[in-house]
Write a protein that holds these residues in place. Sequence first.
Motif, mmCIF file in Angstrom:
data_model
loop_
_atom_site.group_PDB
_atom_site.id
_atom_site.type_symbol
_atom_site.label_atom_id
_atom_site.label_comp_id
_atom_site.label_asym_id
_atom_site.label_seq_id
_atom_site.Cartn_x
_atom_site.Cartn_y
_atom_site.Cartn_z
ATOM 1 N N ARG A 114 66.162 17.484 36.429
ATOM 2 C CA ARG A 114 65.301 18.258 37.330
ATOM 3 C C ARG A 114 64.634 19.425 36.604
ATOM 4 O O ARG A 114 63.913 20.215 37.209
ATOM 5 N N TYR A 115 64.925 19.555 35.323
ATOM 6 C CA TYR A 115 64.427 20.689 34.546
ATOM 7 C C TYR A 115 62.909 20.711 34.538
ATOM 8 O O TYR A 115 62.269 19.692 34.344
ATOM 9 N N GLU A 116 62.345 21.902 34.760
ATOM 10 C CA GLU A 116 60.889 21.983 34.876
ATOM 11 C C GLU A 116 60.254 22.791 33.761
ATOM 12 O O GLU A 116 59.057 22.977 33.739
ATOM 13 N N SER A 117 61.075 23.303 32.863
ATOM 14 C CA SER A 117 60.552 23.915 31.649
ATOM 15 C C SER A 117 59.589 25.064 31.921
ATOM 16 O O SER A 117 58.710 25.335 31.133
ATOM 17 N N THR B 219 52.157 17.505 29.138
ATOM 18 C CA THR B 219 52.067 16.263 28.369
ATOM 19 C C THR B 219 52.863 16.377 27.078
ATOM 20 O O THR B 219 53.657 15.499 26.736
ATOM 21 N N ILE B 220 52.679 17.466 26.366
ATOM 22 C CA ILE B 220 53.369 17.626 25.083
ATOM 23 C C ILE B 220 54.873 17.727 25.291
ATOM 24 O O ILE B 220 55.670 17.223 24.492
ATOM 25 N N LYS B 221 55.275 18.322 26.399
ATOM 26 C CA LYS B 221 56.715 18.442 26.678
ATOM 27 C C LYS B 221 57.326 17.088 27.021
ATOM 28 O O LYS B 221 58.489 16.840 26.721
ATOM 29 N N ILE B 222 56.552 16.235 27.654
ATOM 30 C CA ILE B 222 57.059 14.889 27.917
ATOM 31 C C ILE B 222 57.201 14.140 26.598
ATOM 32 O O ILE B 222 58.177 13.428 26.372
ATOM 33 N N LEU C 26 60.718 17.096 29.082
ATOM 34 C CA LEU C 26 60.566 16.785 30.507
ATOM 35 C C LEU C 26 60.647 15.277 30.733
ATOM 36 O O LEU C 26 60.212 14.492 29.892
ATOM 37 N N PHE C 27 61.209 14.901 31.857
ATOM 38 C CA PHE C 27 61.165 13.511 32.291
ATOM 39 C C PHE C 27 59.844 13.290 33.016
ATOM 40 O O PHE C 27 59.484 14.100 33.862
#
Lengths: 268, 261, 334
Positions: free
Chosen positions: A257-260, C66-69, C74-75
Amino acid sequence: MEGSKSSMRRELKFLFAIWKANLQSAMEYHIAFIAQILGMMLNNAFYFLFWVIFFERFKEIRGWGLNDMFLVFGVTATSFGVTAFLFGNAFSLSDVIAQGRLDYYLSMPRPVLLHAVSARSIPSGMGDIIYGITSYLLSGYFSWGGLGRFVVGVILASTAFAAFLIIAHSLTFWLGNAAALARLLMNAILTFALYPITLFNGPAKFLLFTIVPAALMGSVPASLVRELTWQNLGGLFLGAAVLLGLAIVVFRLGLRRYESGSAIQVEV
Amino acid sequence: MKKYWAIFKTQVVNSLAYPGEIIWRSMAILLFLWVFTFLWRVAFDTSAATTLSGLTLRDTLWYLMLAETIELSRPRFANTIAQSVKDGSIAYLLCKPYDFLLYQLSVNAGDTVFRLVLTFIFGGALIWGMVGAPPSPWGWPLTLIAFAAGWLINFCLTALIGLAAFVVEDVTPFTWIYQKLIFILGGMMIPLDFYPPWLQRISKALPFSYVMYGPARLFVSPDLERFTALLAGQLAWVAALGVLVSIAYRRGLRRLAINGG
Amino acid sequence: MTVIQISNLRKTFTTKRKAAGLGGSVRSIFRPQHQVVEAVRGISFDLGEGGRLGLIGPNGAGKSTTIKILTGILFPTEGEASVLGYVPWKERRQLAYHIGTVFGQRPQLWYHLPAIDTFQLFGKIYELEDKDVKQRISFLAEAFEIEDLLETPVRKLSLGQRMRCEIAASLIHRPKLLLLDEPSIGLDVVAKQRIRDTIRRMNEMENVSVLLTSHDAGDLEALCKRVIIINHGQIVYQDRVSNLKRRYLTTKEVGVRYARPIPKDFTMPDVNILKVGKYGVKLGFDTRQIPADVVLARLAESGDLVDITISDPSLEEVIAKIYQEVEGAKEAQA
């Protein structure tokens, strides 16, 4: 399972590297570092005065005397100190999650949780450790076998405590920044750990072994130091293992659920 | 004076910005008081007495309830001041048209209001349920006045610790030790009446008991004579510490002017 | 070989909403109001080995998400991705050994320690041999011109110096792919240029593929071969940077100054008079309608030239133009 042993060694090597960097960071401000250690020892000693005064007047509380309090303070302060010194970031995990600072640990090829909690050291934890060991030595329960059991008890108790902190702070994944709630829960486990367990009975005692597992941080390791029984050792080991397992599961579930910090967080 | 009143009011509203924070913090009182009820019940039981040093179990717990309320609503701004000393922003505040110390006083008073009310309500409800009705209400206004005077003593002491940042690197250890002095010599964990006489004399002579023990004891045994004696002592401490704080502040600024921010 | 391949990537966030004031706070505790935000809405693209791709767009366009995915932070809500053959959110740790990341607003260097200590720690984290790390550090120190900065605690470095150390740190383990999220944010022009140069040099020397996000068009111009412009979580334009320039950088601006005052009603056919002053004039024209030499010749005929400047419109203006075109096309469809 051949790889698991070597991977364990790899993680340990990594952990030592992080701890070394932490120590180096703290040494950058060596005067403040030493002041924090001495200050914390003094702080604990003042707090303990309460029990000295209390037992001066009441002598014994349902079989507990001042020497038992010395022992419990010894175990709890050392365990708290070990967690603070080695896994200091566990105390501020809520902020790390809510502000999106897990990104860094997620972009590294290491176990996220282990990396995240060990990435900061709280210098005053060393003061707690020194104070705690001193308190144990003064308790009148000292023996060489007892010292061995003290070390085992502290390792298990600090594991349980770290796991409890992780669970409390992981609530942030679901509730938004839960720092205040986690702080309350931490105060609860510490407060209860530092009182004679014989005070509590019935539901209160049940609470101290389950939801707020203060017994695992105070009375159980203390009685392990007094005397080795399978009930003491097994109970403590099982408790710490269950809590740790739970912490890992809760954190993993939360991570999905992490949203960073990409979504706007509202504080609870 | 008007602007400090405005600062105070703004801060009262501002303190509600994170209601979760303030509620969880206030609920901590339930925790501490709950443990206290266990401890003191057993303590009275083992002594097999209805009163100890003139206090009943009910008195003791109401005393501790007020002491905890004072402790938990007490502002902790030493690190805030220390920070503004460290980064030199205390010097920038000089060109603002208000007095730094009075500004801090108004902000922290504003911060205290809701914390005080909430902890008092939570703690009061718990103790009422555990041991019965609170002490007679005619002492409440007197207690409130004594509380305010004690609050000022705490303000001065905390400000002194914060201003210590002019000379020491890190003031955090001082805040811990101050808290423990309040715990032990201020009578937060235990009414001073239970102390051996020599320790009682020392504790009562020090300012910490005027923050904590004085108002809490007055709350359980309200009496005009006790009140006037307490208030006189408190005001003397406020005056003395107030002078000390403003000297420390001025000296620190001079140091800053010499050494640069 | 493709380094990054993503198709139809989506990510939605659920945020809590809270009405203003005390009442709103209390209500949100008992009956929280939720709002779904679509940060990324079906993005697909790929990046080949040694490529330099820029994701550009305004704040909140979905670049960072996008870059974090792609790093496994991120999922995604939906969609597929493969980075160096790994699915980032499933094989995050294996992937992490082969990529380097720099988040402009999230420093990875230890604040109180000299950068070299973090470099060595990274060596441990990526499980490199001590000897290797040493060699690599001296190589990177030279390439990034940070030899003199390595022993200074990071807190004492300037932002530009710190950023060079950050990027060097992210290359310690010889990653095959470098992901940079806003690497030039907050830097001055000189520092920006230096960062761009070093990134490009590393790409050319070690063939490390680069994906960067930015809202500064200058980063693209100086650094990227290919550009993807996103807005509201969708790709609005993608092309080679050289094509983008050819297609959109067709207008020029010319400013001239004369020795003697010029008439107020200065005119010229086929150009756009932007501004007329006492001694000077500023005008714009499209090179497809009128050749530049014709314009210059005519300007020279009008008097004695003292000064002349010719400039392209900034890439920012170009991107604004692309946004306009896209929005216009959408409206036309509707």
